[in-house]
Write a protein that holds these residues in place. Structure first.
Motif, PDB file in Angstrom:
ATOM      1  N   CYS A   1     -76.005  79.189 -69.351  1.00  0.00           N
ATOM      2  CA  CYS A   1     -77.284  79.644 -68.799  1.00  0.00           C
ATOM      3  C   CYS A   1     -78.041  80.563 -69.760  1.00  0.00           C
ATOM      4  O   CYS A   1     -77.448  81.336 -70.520  1.00  0.00           O
ATOM      5  CB  CYS A   1     -77.095  80.326 -67.441  1.00  0.00           C
TER       6      CYS A   1
ATOM      7  N   GLU B   1     -81.637  82.573 -66.372  1.00  0.00           N
ATOM      8  CA  GLU B   1     -81.575  81.807 -65.121  1.00  0.00           C
ATOM      9  C   GLU B   1     -81.343  82.735 -63.937  1.00  0.00           C
ATOM     10  O   GLU B   1     -80.649  82.372 -62.985  1.00  0.00           O
ATOM     11  CB  GLU B   1     -80.446  80.759 -65.183  1.00  0.00           C
TER      12      GLU B   1
ATOM     13  N   ILE C   1     -79.120  81.246 -60.683  1.00  0.00           N
ATOM     14  CA  ILE C   1     -77.692  81.295 -61.014  1.00  0.00           C
ATOM     15  C   ILE C   1     -76.791  81.545 -59.792  1.00  0.00           C
ATOM     16  O   ILE C   1     -75.705  80.955 -59.676  1.00  0.00           O
ATOM     17  CB  ILE C   1     -77.414  82.348 -62.135  1.00  0.00           C
TER      18      ILE C   1
ATOM     19  N   ASP D   1     -73.217  83.052 -70.500  1.00  0.00           N
ATOM     20  CA  ASP D   1     -74.589  83.539 -70.671  1.00  0.00           C
ATOM     21  C   ASP D   1     -74.951  83.436 -72.161  1.00  0.00           C
ATOM     22  O   ASP D   1     -74.376  84.144 -72.992  1.00  0.00           O
ATOM     23  CB  ASP D   1     -74.675  84.993 -70.186  1.00  0.00           C
TER      24      ASP D   1
ATOM     25  N   SER E   1     -79.084  85.625 -72.611  1.00  0.00           N
ATOM     26  CA  SER E   1     -80.255  85.784 -71.731  1.00  0.00           C
ATOM     27  C   SER E   1     -80.907  87.151 -71.923  1.00  0.00           C
ATOM     28  O   SER E   1     -80.244  88.142 -72.241  1.00  0.00           O
ATOM     29  CB  SER E   1     -79.829  85.652 -70.263  1.00  0.00           C
TER      30      SER E   1
ATOM     31  N   THR F   1     -79.446  87.583 -65.790  1.00  0.00           N
ATOM     32  CA  THR F   1     -78.508  86.479 -65.529  1.00  0.00           C
ATOM     33  C   THR F   1     -77.048  86.939 -65.606  1.00  0.00           C
ATOM     34  O   THR F   1     -76.246  86.700 -64.683  1.00  0.00           O
ATOM     35  CB  THR F   1     -78.739  85.336 -66.548  1.00  0.00           C
TER      36      THR F   1
ATOM     37  N   ASP G   1     -75.790  72.575 -65.044  1.00  0.00           N
ATOM     38  CA  ASP G   1     -76.934  73.383 -65.456  1.00  0.00           C
ATOM     39  C   ASP G   1     -77.211  74.419 -64.373  1.00  0.00           C
ATOM     40  O   ASP G   1     -77.021  74.160 -63.184  1.00  0.00           O
ATOM     41  CB  ASP G   1     -78.163  72.492 -65.660  1.00  0.00           C
ATOM     42  N   ALA G   2     -77.690  75.572 -64.816  1.00  0.00           N
ATOM     43  CA  ALA G   2     -77.840  76.683 -63.878  1.00  0.00           C
ATOM     44  C   ALA G   2     -79.009  76.499 -62.908  1.00  0.00           C
ATOM     45  O   ALA G   2     -79.247  77.355 -62.057  1.00  0.00           O
ATOM     46  CB  ALA G   2     -78.002  77.991 -64.649  1.00  0.00           C
TER      47      ALA G   2
END
Lengths: 407, 233
Positions: A52, A55, A59, A82, A85, A89, A132-133
């Protein structure tokens, strides 16, 4: 004359591909004896990696849906990676570590493939998945997929992907497109020719992923590159349409355009990298028809788009000239005599009818109902005029190797 | 639906069956398209028969009037027949392609009917002292007349505005004896578009204003809107 020859050839090829899939579907429905037991006799350890980047809004729902999967707790883990990010997130994901099945890692931003590889290095699971987040899964999804891995030849299994939200007309149109994709993904797998393992909830045999060297950048489409590499190495990619995952779709044309340019660019550049498979009988249906058709379809879509635009421009110019010389706007008149019944228009109607049939079959495979989504008329009328825009852009960018970004 | 774990080996029967079905669809599309074109040809033939009957009626009327006064004949009796729409339909059919020999035959018949109609109307008008307005229009669709399309639009607009105006359009290149005789009588050169109005030939594109200037009597003709309103009353 050349124009007519190209037009009819492309129409023939396009129709042939649709009918080929339909025939293969019917053969499978009526002749195939590949009924498989979906009962799971053993529960291999499964790790789902959630790569991610920024997100924070989705999430929580993604992790929550994974934790709600029907699967033995001691044979399941969620690895959130992560990928650098800049929002909350990581912080939000960390809160889920109270559940012993969840492990959260942070790394510098390096792209989805690097996040997947980090996740791969942190687990000894037999099966490894990706979510996918921006996606959520149905509780039975994992069981539907795991049962297929009882066949030792299977290296990966793709799910049935549905549109998560249909908040506007664009998303309604994408919902129709996704139904068509459900049919295509199902049939491509049936023909041993799946060449994409989509980000939302594709599951892989971890030993094979390691054997192949893990994920690669793949021109920003690592899911396509991995699938092509698996096919190149002779592994099977199956599809489990009953493993339902709901994924977020772009809400604006700009975002949709960006996403599709990336997908098409990735396909074209990967097609160059794996060009030895195209037209190669050693790869069976994939080499003989699927990969060539996927390339020809881009050329056909662009050809028909420019042809329609050109014809429309000539018509508009004629009407403009008519108004200019007569000083009056012509009265629209309808007469059956002038109804277009040329061979070309009849074939176009047949092609549209076939697409609707494939969408209906996609609905049947994905939802058990034959009904078409309500966005179908919009999809038929407008979507085919949007698609060439990103196809054309991607072709130009792929030719100049400009590269594409995720966002 | 069962999950899929088939091998990727090509099953050639699928390829063959798909090819046969696609070929069958193409053949059916060709057949259906030809069927509708033949229907159009039949429609045009029927209309040409109607027009032919109308011309015969006009000629008979003329014969009768040789021995009787014209008191019962007025300009409104000279309203153009279905000739105008027939011309448009033939143009459309020609643009669509199809059986060119059949279309050429229909066009020849159409040109002959136009000439006969023109002659009959002229005789009737002379005998009965009527003042119908005729325009003979010569065009080419061989790609050597860039202004013909615009000229055709102007004349179509005139025909719609003035239902009593008789526009006879001729494909200059059509090899019909009577048409070539008409071209030679009116001394029309291959410099198209060409209009013959009141015995004089005008070459090149003629705008609406130019034609109105050449034909001031157009103003005396009933317009479509006045005809509609008088019919409504």
């Amino acid at each position: 004359m050349i124009d007519a020859a190209v037009t009819y050839t492309l129409l023939f090829v396009s129709l042939y591909f649709e009918i080929f899939l339909l025939v293969a579907f019917l053969q499978r429905a009526f002749l195939s004896n590949t009924n498989i037991s979906t009962a799971v006799s053993k529960y291999p350890k499964v790790a789902i990696i959630v790569p991610c980047y920024n997100e924070e809004s989705g999430i929580s729902a993604t992790i929550a849906s994974l934790l709600a999967l029907q699967y033995p707790k001691d044979a399941f883990e969620v690895i959130v990676v992560d990928d650098g990010s800049k929002d909350r997130t990581f912080e939000i994901a960390k809160q889920f570590e109270a559940d012993s099945r969840v492990h959260v890692f942070h790394k510098e931003n390096g792209g989805k493939h690097s996040a997947m590889n980090l996740g791969l290095s942190k687990t000894n699971a037999e099966l490894i998945g990706c979510l996918d987040a921006d996606s959520i899964v149905e509780p039975e999804a994992l069981l539907s997929i795991v049962s297929i891995f009882q066949n030792e030849k299977v290296a990966a299994v793709t799910p049935g992907i549905h549109v998560k939200e249909t908040g506007n007309l664009l998303q309604h149109m994408q919902k129709v497109e996704y139904r068509l994709s459900i049919f295509n993904r199902f049939m491509l797998a049936a023909l041993g020719s799946a060449f994409i393992t989509p980000g939302p909830f594709s599951i892989f045999r971890a030993s094979i992923v390691r054997e192949l060297g893990g994920w690669r950048y793949g021109h920003s489409t690592e899911d396509m590159e991995m699938a092509l590499r698996m096919q190149d190495a002779g592994f099977l990619i199956a599809n489990a349409p009953k493993a339902i995952v709901h994924t977020g779709t772009p809400k604006t044309i700009r975002k949709l355009f960006h996403q599709r340019v990336r997908w098409t660019y990735g396909w074209l550049r990967n097609a160059v990298d794996y060009r030895h498979m195209i037209g190669n009988r050693n790869y069976g249906n994939l080499g003989i028809i699927i990969l060539p058709s996927a390339l020809i379809s881009i050329g056909a879509a662009l050809f028909f788009f420019f042809k329609i635009i050109l014809e429309f421009a000539v018509l508009a110019q004629h009407e403009f000239l008519k108004i200019q010389v007569t000083g009056t706007v012509p009265h629209p008149m309808f007469s059956f005599f002038y109804f277009n019944t040329s061979m070309m228009s009849i074939l176009v109607w047949v092609a549209v009818g076939l697409i609707l049939l494939l969408v209906a079959l996609g609905s049947l495979i994905g939802t058990g109902k034959r009904t078409l989504p309500i966005g179908t008329p919009l999809f038929v009328l407008f979507y085919s005029f949007l698609v060439p825009l990103w196809l054309g852009t991607a072709v130009v960018r792929a030719a100049f190797k400009t590269g594409v970004r995720w966002r | 639906m069962d999950p899929v774990v088939n091998t990727r080996t090509a099953r050639w029967s699928s390829y063959l069956v798909a090819f046969l079905i696609t070929a069958l669809i193409f053949a059916t599309a060709l057949y259906v398209s030809n069927y509708f074109n033949e229907q159009r040809v039949a429609d045009i033939q029927a209309t040409e028969n109607d027009v032919s009957a109308q011309i015969l009626s006009t000629e008979t009327q003329f014969d009768l009037l040789q021995e009787h006064p014209c008191s019962d004949v007025s300009e409104t009796d000279l309203a153009p027949s279905e000739m105008t729409s027939l011309g448009s339909e033939l143009d459309y059919l020609e643009a669509q392609g199809g059986n060119q020999a059949e279309i050429a035959r229909l066009k020849s018949t159409y040109s002959l009917l136009e000439i006969k109609d023109y002659l009959a109307m002229r005789q009737l008008a002379t005998k009965c002292s009527l003042k119908p307005v005729f325009i003979l229009y010569f065009y080419s669709n061989k790609g050597d007349c860039p202004q013909c399309e615009a000229q055709g639009d102007v004349l179509t607009a005139f025909s719609q505005e003035y239902p009593m105006l008789r526009v006879y359009s001729f494909d200059y290149n059509l090899q019909v004896g009577a048409l070539q005789t008409l071209i030679s009588i009116d001394h029309v050169d291959n410099n198209l578009p060409a209009l013959v109005i009141n015995g004089k030939t005008y070459y090149g594109f003629q705008s609406m204003q130019a034609i109105q200037k050449i034909l001031p009597q157009l103003k005396t003709l009933q317009t479509a809107s006045s005809t509609a309103s008088s019919t409504a009353k």
